[in-house]
Design a protein around this motif. Sequence first.
Motif, PDB file in Angstrom:
ATOM      1  N   VAL A   1       4.782   0.720   1.312  1.00  0.00           N
ATOM      2  CA  VAL A   1       5.024  -0.102   2.492  1.00  0.00           C
ATOM      3  C   VAL A   1       4.211  -1.387   2.409  1.00  0.00           C
ATOM      4  N   CYS A   2       4.659  -2.391   3.150  1.00  0.00           N
ATOM      5  CA  CYS A   2       3.893  -3.619   3.351  1.00  0.00           C
ATOM      6  C   CYS A   2       4.493  -4.278   4.581  1.00  0.00           C
TER       7      CYS A   2
ATOM      8  N   ARG B   1       0.836  -1.203   0.000  1.00  0.00           N
ATOM      9  CA  ARG B   1       0.000   0.000   0.000  1.00  0.00           C
ATOM     10  C   ARG B   1       0.869   1.250   0.000  1.00  0.00           C
ATOM     11  N   GLY B   2       0.244   2.351  -0.331  1.00  0.00           N
ATOM     12  CA  GLY B   2       0.952   3.617  -0.340  1.00  0.00           C
ATOM     13  C   GLY B   2       0.879   4.301   1.006  1.00  0.00           C
ATOM     14  N   HIS B   3       1.938   5.031   1.343  1.00  0.00           N
ATOM     15  CA  HIS B   3       1.975   5.852   2.546  1.00  0.00           C
ATOM     16  C   HIS B   3       2.549   7.201   2.109  1.00  0.00           C
TER      17      HIS B   3
END
Length: 324
Positions: A83-84, A76-78
């Motif tokens: 990130v994951c 996913r995006g941050h």
Amino acid sequence: MSQLRKDPIVGRWTIIATERARRPAAFVDPQSTITDQKNCSYCQDITSKGIYEFNGVKVVNSSSPILDDSKPFERRGHGLYDVCHSYGSHEIVIESPEHISNMADLTVDQIKSVMQAYAMRMQTHRKNPFIEYILAYKNYGVAAGSRNIGHSRSQIMAVPVLPMRVKDKINGSKKYFDYHERCLFCDMVSQEQKSAERLVAANEHFIAVTPFASRFPFETWILPKNHHCDFVEGIKGHEDSLAAITKDVLLRFKIGLNDPAYNYMIQSSPVKNPATFKEDYHWHIELMPRLTRVAGFERGTGFYICPIPPEMSAAFLREVEVHA
């Protein structure tokens, strides 16, 4: 004078600092004292069942895993970052039920079983659709990142992304193949056998050489003479030869370099789309005694400084009397 040498695979430059050339005895970080058998956790737990067992080799989940697959893989995006959670697998390969510290002291048959266990576990992990790359590797000695347990072991990690170093090797190999219509590693095997100046050892199916643009003193690669991109498939029928040359090189390290800490890594093709790498990539093993430390210049530039020419390293290792 020092000499700049370019790695033909990834294009990285190395400084071969010939004016700094030293005798092997001048290097640091020999293996230090190790835990005795009565305090070895692997010896105490020898009767427990592993997740995989083969000819005296036992594979267990790491007690302090860096990766785990307890949650589904989600990226996913941050903000601008990706990130994951640390998805994957982290396993310990206990190479012998005996309390032996260095793989160099295992028999050829025991080393063969270790290599076969790597291949079996890789076959299992590649069935996971989220796994992109699998690395089998060894840290021997504190300077190499190991604990002083004194029981010969190695590790397997399966990750959901393709490591940058692997990408660099794949891209460099493909670029060479597209231009020359030949495998870079096969050309390397051919040239190193002909010149023999960086040749450490050889047998029917493998050669061991110090790379032309070595990053570290006595860095040694084991390369199969026959082309194959994948470790699992490439060792079939050649396991005895691989075990024999691995023991040969590790004994040369132990005897000639005063039992140094070392790392080795099995560099194989990525898990997904194997046909993509069939012609241009070539699996191999990189072995690196930990005799020097990376300092500010290396970290700031990406250059490595090798204080002894690989030709001198190879000549020294060839002269070591090995009694396998």
